[in-house]
Scaffold this motif. Structure first.
Motif, PDB file in Angstrom:
ATOM      1  N   VAL A  23       0.853  -1.201   0.000  1.00  0.00           N
ATOM      2  CA  VAL A  23       0.000   0.000   0.000  1.00  0.00           C
ATOM      3  C   VAL A  23       0.884   1.244   0.000  1.00  0.00           C
ATOM      4  O   VAL A  23       0.639   2.197  -0.751  1.00  0.00           O
ATOM      5  CB  VAL A  23      -0.965   0.022   1.207  1.00  0.00           C
ATOM      6  CG1 VAL A  23      -1.623   1.394   1.363  1.00  0.00           C
ATOM      7  CG2 VAL A  23      -2.023  -1.055   1.068  1.00  0.00           C
TER       8      VAL A  23
ATOM      9  N   LEU B  69      -5.810  -3.055   1.033  1.00  0.00           N
ATOM     10  CA  LEU B  69      -6.298  -2.496   2.294  1.00  0.00           C
ATOM     11  C   LEU B  69      -7.165  -3.494   3.046  1.00  0.00           C
ATOM     12  O   LEU B  69      -7.170  -3.509   4.279  1.00  0.00           O
ATOM     13  CB  LEU B  69      -7.046  -1.193   2.051  1.00  0.00           C
ATOM     14  CG  LEU B  69      -6.124  -0.017   1.712  1.00  0.00           C
ATOM     15  CD1 LEU B  69      -6.912   1.158   1.165  1.00  0.00           C
ATOM     16  CD2 LEU B  69      -5.314   0.393   2.932  1.00  0.00           C
TER      17      LEU B  69
ATOM     18  N   LEU C  75      -4.124   3.644   7.742  1.00  0.00           N
ATOM     19  CA  LEU C  75      -3.718   2.260   8.016  1.00  0.00           C
ATOM     20  C   LEU C  75      -3.738   1.916   9.491  1.00  0.00           C
ATOM     21  O   LEU C  75      -3.365   0.818   9.848  1.00  0.00           O
ATOM     22  CB  LEU C  75      -2.324   1.984   7.433  1.00  0.00           C
ATOM     23  CG  LEU C  75      -2.209   2.135   5.932  1.00  0.00           C
ATOM     24  CD1 LEU C  75      -0.788   1.799   5.481  1.00  0.00           C
ATOM     25  CD2 LEU C  75      -3.213   1.277   5.209  1.00  0.00           C
TER      26      LEU C  75
END
Length: 192
Positions: free
Chosen positions: A84, A133, A186
């Motif tokens: 990511v 994600l 995150l």
């Protein structure tokens, strides 16, 4: 379509890609593209009946370039969190290296028009972000988190391009802003 037709069609798109890189999205007129391709100003209409179709073909090249960069970046592997981060960095670097193309790629009228399946070209990149994600934050709605992160990245790219973030933060590198965005999306407990 004959080989010469295919060649001229590709040349018109090539000229558009060069023009958007040199002068920005606002320079992409049919007349200017035709002039630089060395054809009559009506010739592009033979291959692209509307201006939106030609712009979509040019933007499609941008999405292909961005996808290629993301694929190359992710080929190194790593855990989903690292991927990511690397995908986000590749996205920002593309946006900052190609501001005219980046602006063109996300024009709502192009995406909404459906010409050349442009939306279908852009959605796999978003799907990849959603997938990553989902693996990083299985408790969250990955689509919403991806949308929020993408909006954050898009904002960083635009504001950095305009010089606003450098002025506001006093920074000369977008990396700390990227880290802050990743930390926000995150979750702090696992962020680097």
């Amino acid at each position: 379509m004959s080989e010469s037709d295919t060649g001229l069609r590709a040349r018109l798109v090539d000229v558009g890609v060069e023009l958007v890189a040199a002068e920005g999205a606002q320079a992409l007129t049919l007349r200017e593209i035709a002039r630089r391709a060395g054809v009559s100003h009506g010739a592009p209409r033979r291959y692209f009946p509307t201006h939106l179709e030609l712009l979509s073909a040019i933007a499609r090249r941008g999405f292909a370039d961005l996808a290629g960069r993301v694929e190359a970046t992710l080929a190194a592997g790593g855990d989903p969190r690292t991927q990511v981060s690397e995908l986000s960095r590749a996205y920002l670097e593309f946006a900052l290296d190609n501001p005219g193309m980046y602006e063109l790629m996300f024009r709502h009228d192009l995406l909404e028009s459906g010409h050349l399946g442009l939306r279908e070209t852009s959605l796999p990149l978003f799907g990849l972000l959603v997938d990553l994600l989902g693996r990083v934050r299985p408790e969250a709605d990955a689509r919403r988190v991806a949308g929020a992160l993408w909006a954050n990245l898009h904002g960083i790219a635009q504001l950095w391009h305009w010089g606003s973030l450098q002025l506001a933060t006093g920074g000369e590198d977008f990396a700390p802003l990227l880290e802050a965005a990743l930390l926000a999306h995150l979750s702090p407990r696992e962020a680097r």
